[in-house]
Design a protein around this motif. Sequence first.
Motif, PDB file in Angstrom:
ATOM      1  N   ILE A  38      -9.255  -2.000  -8.115  1.00 43.12           N
ATOM      2  CA  ILE A  38      -8.418  -2.275  -6.942  1.00 43.12           C
ATOM      3  C   ILE A  38      -8.687  -3.672  -6.391  1.00 43.12           C
ATOM      4  O   ILE A  38      -7.764  -4.395  -6.010  1.00 43.12           O
ATOM      5  CB  ILE A  38      -8.683  -1.222  -5.848  1.00 43.12           C
ATOM      6  CG1 ILE A  38      -8.331   0.172  -6.361  1.00 43.12           C
ATOM      7  CG2 ILE A  38      -7.893  -1.541  -4.578  1.00 43.12           C
ATOM      8  CD1 ILE A  38      -8.778   1.292  -5.442  1.00 43.12           C
ATOM      9  N   LEU A  88      -3.309   6.111  -7.988  1.00 45.48           N
ATOM     10  CA  LEU A  88      -4.482   5.988  -7.126  1.00 45.48           C
ATOM     11  C   LEU A  88      -5.066   7.367  -6.840  1.00 45.48           C
ATOM     12  O   LEU A  88      -4.429   8.210  -6.215  1.00 45.48           O
ATOM     13  CB  LEU A  88      -4.097   5.301  -5.813  1.00 45.48           C
ATOM     14  CG  LEU A  88      -5.240   4.923  -4.873  1.00 45.48           C
ATOM     15  CD1 LEU A  88      -6.161   3.913  -5.531  1.00 45.48           C
ATOM     16  CD2 LEU A  88      -4.683   4.359  -3.573  1.00 45.48           C
ATOM     17  N   VAL A 116     -13.032   5.236  -5.030  1.00 43.93           N
ATOM     18  CA  VAL A 116     -12.289   5.573  -3.812  1.00 43.93           C
ATOM     19  C   VAL A 116     -12.908   6.795  -3.145  1.00 43.93           C
ATOM     20  O   VAL A 116     -12.926   6.900  -1.915  1.00 43.93           O
ATOM     21  CB  VAL A 116     -10.805   5.826  -4.142  1.00 43.93           C
ATOM     22  CG1 VAL A 116     -10.052   6.345  -2.919  1.00 43.93           C
ATOM     23  CG2 VAL A 116     -10.143   4.551  -4.660  1.00 43.93           C
ATOM     24  N   PHE A 118      -7.426  -5.487   3.147  1.00 46.61           N
ATOM     25  CA  PHE A 118      -7.495  -4.027   3.168  1.00 46.61           C
ATOM     26  C   PHE A 118      -8.061  -3.527   4.493  1.00 46.61           C
ATOM     27  O   PHE A 118      -7.526  -2.594   5.105  1.00 46.61           O
ATOM     28  CB  PHE A 118      -8.352  -3.536   1.999  1.00 46.61           C
ATOM     29  CG  PHE A 118      -8.867  -2.138   2.155  1.00 46.61           C
ATOM     30  CD1 PHE A 118      -8.017  -1.054   2.001  1.00 46.61           C
ATOM     31  CD2 PHE A 118     -10.200  -1.904   2.461  1.00 46.61           C
ATOM     32  CE1 PHE A 118      -8.490   0.244   2.152  1.00 46.61           C
ATOM     33  CE2 PHE A 118     -10.677  -0.619   2.613  1.00 46.61           C
ATOM     34  CZ  PHE A 118      -9.820   0.456   2.462  1.00 46.61           C
ATOM     35  N   ILE A 134      -0.933  -1.677  -6.371  1.00 48.71           N
ATOM     36  CA  ILE A 134      -1.373  -0.417  -6.959  1.00 48.71           C
ATOM     37  C   ILE A 134      -0.290   0.630  -6.759  1.00 48.71           C
ATOM     38  O   ILE A 134       0.232   0.794  -5.651  1.00 48.71           O
ATOM     39  CB  ILE A 134      -2.687   0.075  -6.315  1.00 48.71           C
ATOM     40  CG1 ILE A 134      -3.780  -0.989  -6.429  1.00 48.71           C
ATOM     41  CG2 ILE A 134      -3.139   1.383  -6.941  1.00 48.71           C
ATOM     42  CD1 ILE A 134      -4.263  -1.242  -7.817  1.00 48.71           C
ATOM     43  N   ILE A 173      -4.542   0.521   0.827  1.00 49.01           N
ATOM     44  CA  ILE A 173      -4.654  -0.104  -0.496  1.00 49.01           C
ATOM     45  C   ILE A 173      -3.269  -0.451  -1.032  1.00 49.01           C
ATOM     46  O   ILE A 173      -3.034  -1.562  -1.532  1.00 49.01           O
ATOM     47  CB  ILE A 173      -5.398   0.827  -1.473  1.00 49.01           C
ATOM     48  CG1 ILE A 173      -6.874   0.926  -1.085  1.00 49.01           C
ATOM     49  CG2 ILE A 173      -5.260   0.322  -2.910  1.00 49.01           C
ATOM     50  CD1 ILE A 173      -7.658   1.948  -1.892  1.00 49.01           C
ATOM     51  N   LYS A 219      -9.036  -9.882  -0.684  1.00 51.02           N
ATOM     52  CA  LYS A 219      -8.352  -8.597  -0.770  1.00 51.02           C
ATOM     53  C   LYS A 219      -9.029  -7.535   0.098  1.00 51.02           C
ATOM     54  O   LYS A 219      -8.364  -6.708   0.730  1.00 51.02           O
ATOM     55  CB  LYS A 219      -8.289  -8.127  -2.224  1.00 51.02           C
ATOM     56  CG  LYS A 219      -7.218  -8.810  -3.054  1.00 51.02           C
ATOM     57  CD  LYS A 219      -5.831  -8.492  -2.511  1.00 51.02           C
ATOM     58  CE  LYS A 219      -4.731  -9.083  -3.367  1.00 51.02           C
ATOM     59  NZ  LYS A 219      -3.391  -8.795  -2.797  1.00 51.02           N
ATOM     60  N   LEU A 260     -13.148   0.970  -7.587  1.00 46.09           N
ATOM     61  CA  LEU A 260     -12.847  -0.091  -6.630  1.00 46.09           C
ATOM     62  C   LEU A 260     -12.783  -1.457  -7.308  1.00 46.09           C
ATOM     63  O   LEU A 260     -12.085  -2.356  -6.831  1.00 46.09           O
ATOM     64  CB  LEU A 260     -13.902  -0.112  -5.520  1.00 46.09           C
ATOM     65  CG  LEU A 260     -13.932   1.116  -4.596  1.00 46.09           C
ATOM     66  CD1 LEU A 260     -15.009   0.943  -3.528  1.00 46.09           C
ATOM     67  CD2 LEU A 260     -12.580   1.353  -3.947  1.00 46.09           C
ATOM     68  N   CYS A 289      -2.528  -4.191  -2.004  1.00 42.73           N
ATOM     69  CA  CYS A 289      -2.779  -4.434  -3.427  1.00 42.73           C
ATOM     70  C   CYS A 289      -1.609  -3.910  -4.262  1.00 42.73           C
ATOM     71  O   CYS A 289      -0.864  -3.035  -3.832  1.00 42.73           O
ATOM     72  CB  CYS A 289      -4.071  -3.743  -3.876  1.00 42.73           C
ATOM     73  SG  CYS A 289      -5.517  -4.179  -2.888  1.00 42.73           S
ATOM     74  N   THR A 314     -10.534   6.559  -8.801  1.00 46.97           N
ATOM     75  CA  THR A 314     -10.155   5.184  -9.134  1.00 46.97           C
ATOM     76  C   THR A 314     -11.293   4.232  -8.787  1.00 46.97           C
ATOM     77  O   THR A 314     -11.874   4.301  -7.705  1.00 46.97           O
ATOM     78  CB  THR A 314      -8.887   4.766  -8.369  1.00 46.97           C
ATOM     79  OG1 THR A 314      -7.818   5.662  -8.692  1.00 46.97           O
ATOM     80  CG2 THR A 314      -8.479   3.345  -8.743  1.00 46.97           C
ATOM     81  N   ARG A 359      -5.583   5.186   1.099  1.00 46.48           N
ATOM     82  CA  ARG A 359      -4.550   5.020   0.075  1.00 46.48           C
ATOM     83  C   ARG A 359      -3.410   4.152   0.586  1.00 46.48           C
ATOM     84  O   ARG A 359      -2.961   3.228  -0.105  1.00 46.48           O
ATOM     85  CB  ARG A 359      -4.014   6.391  -0.343  1.00 46.48           C
ATOM     86  CG  ARG A 359      -2.969   6.338  -1.454  1.00 46.48           C
ATOM     87  CD  ARG A 359      -2.386   7.708  -1.714  1.00 46.48           C
ATOM     88  NE  ARG A 359      -1.686   8.221  -0.534  1.00 46.48           N
ATOM     89  CZ  ARG A 359      -1.162   9.445  -0.456  1.00 46.48           C
ATOM     90  NH1 ARG A 359      -1.280  10.280  -1.475  1.00 46.48           N
ATOM     91  NH2 ARG A 359      -0.539   9.831   0.642  1.00 46.48           N
ATOM     92  N   ARG A 381     -11.720 -10.961  -4.607  1.00 47.69           N
ATOM     93  CA  ARG A 381     -12.212  -9.729  -3.978  1.00 47.69           C
ATOM     94  C   ARG A 381     -12.407  -9.868  -2.476  1.00 47.69           C
ATOM     95  O   ARG A 381     -12.005  -8.987  -1.706  1.00 47.69           O
ATOM     96  CB  ARG A 381     -13.514  -9.293  -4.646  1.00 47.69           C
ATOM     97  CG  ARG A 381     -14.091  -7.993  -4.095  1.00 47.69           C
ATOM     98  CD  ARG A 381     -15.242  -7.527  -4.950  1.00 47.69           C
ATOM     99  NE  ARG A 381     -14.774  -7.110  -6.269  1.00 47.69           N
ATOM    100  CZ  ARG A 381     -15.580  -6.920  -7.311  1.00 47.69           C
ATOM    101  NH1 ARG A 381     -16.880  -7.146  -7.188  1.00 47.69           N
ATOM    102  NH2 ARG A 381     -15.093  -6.529  -8.465  1.00 47.69           N
TER     103      ARG A 381
END
Length: 225
Positions: free
Chosen positions: A95, A86, A173, A108, A81, A75, A104, A92, A79, A90, A72, A101
Amino acid sequence: MADIEVFKLNNCDPEEIEDIILKIEKSFRLNFKQGDFKDVKTFGDLCDIVMDRIEGESVNSCTSQQAFYKIRDAIIGTCSIDRDSLTLDTELSFIFPRRNRIYKVRQFRDQLGIRVNILGIKNWLGWFITVCFILSFGLLFINWLYALIAIAASIGMYRFSYLFGKELKINTVRQLTELVATEHYRLSRRNSKRYNKKEVVDTIKRIFINDLAVAESALNRDSAF
C-alpha cells in the motif's frame, strides 16, 4: 527445561503505569483527576475506574470492524488500491511503497483523521543513536561543553531520523487495524459517543501488552501492581 519468566504488573515502574494511564485517557477520550487511582491495587481495580468514567451508549457492535472500514476508506482515498483487493492480510509495504512512503502515509493519516504512527527508523540506527546519547553523558566528566554539544547532536539525530524514517513498524492492515482500535478506541468508531462495554477490558489489556510487554496471562482482575 527452565520455566520462562513471565513479565507481570508488579514488575512495572510507577512511571510506566502513569504512561499507560495517559494512553488509556487518549484512547477512550477520558480525563482522569489526580488521586483517581490512589486506591488501585489490582488490574481489576484500574479497569473498574475506567469503566465508571466512560460515558455514552453501550452497544454490541465491533470497534475493530469499524476501524477497518475507516482505514480501508482512507487507503482507497489516498492510494491507487482497489476496494475488493484490500483485506486484513494486505501488506502495508504494498500500500505504501518505499519510494514515496512518507508522503503517502501522511496523506493517509490526514484522510483517516487519526494520528497513528506506523513509521520509524532501522533498528541498528536506533541503537547507534541511543549509544551515542549514553556516551555523551560520559563526556560530562571530561569536558561539559563537548558533552552538551554531543547530547544536543544525539537528540537532533533522533528527531531527524524519526521525522524522515521510512521503516514500517507493522506489516499488515490487520495489525494497523488493531493498533488504531487500541490507541484510538473512541475515534475508531462511527459514532464516538458509543462504545462496546465488552471491549473495554480487552482494549486496556492490549495497551499494557503493546507498551510494557506484560504477559496476557498476568492480566486478570486479581493481578497486583
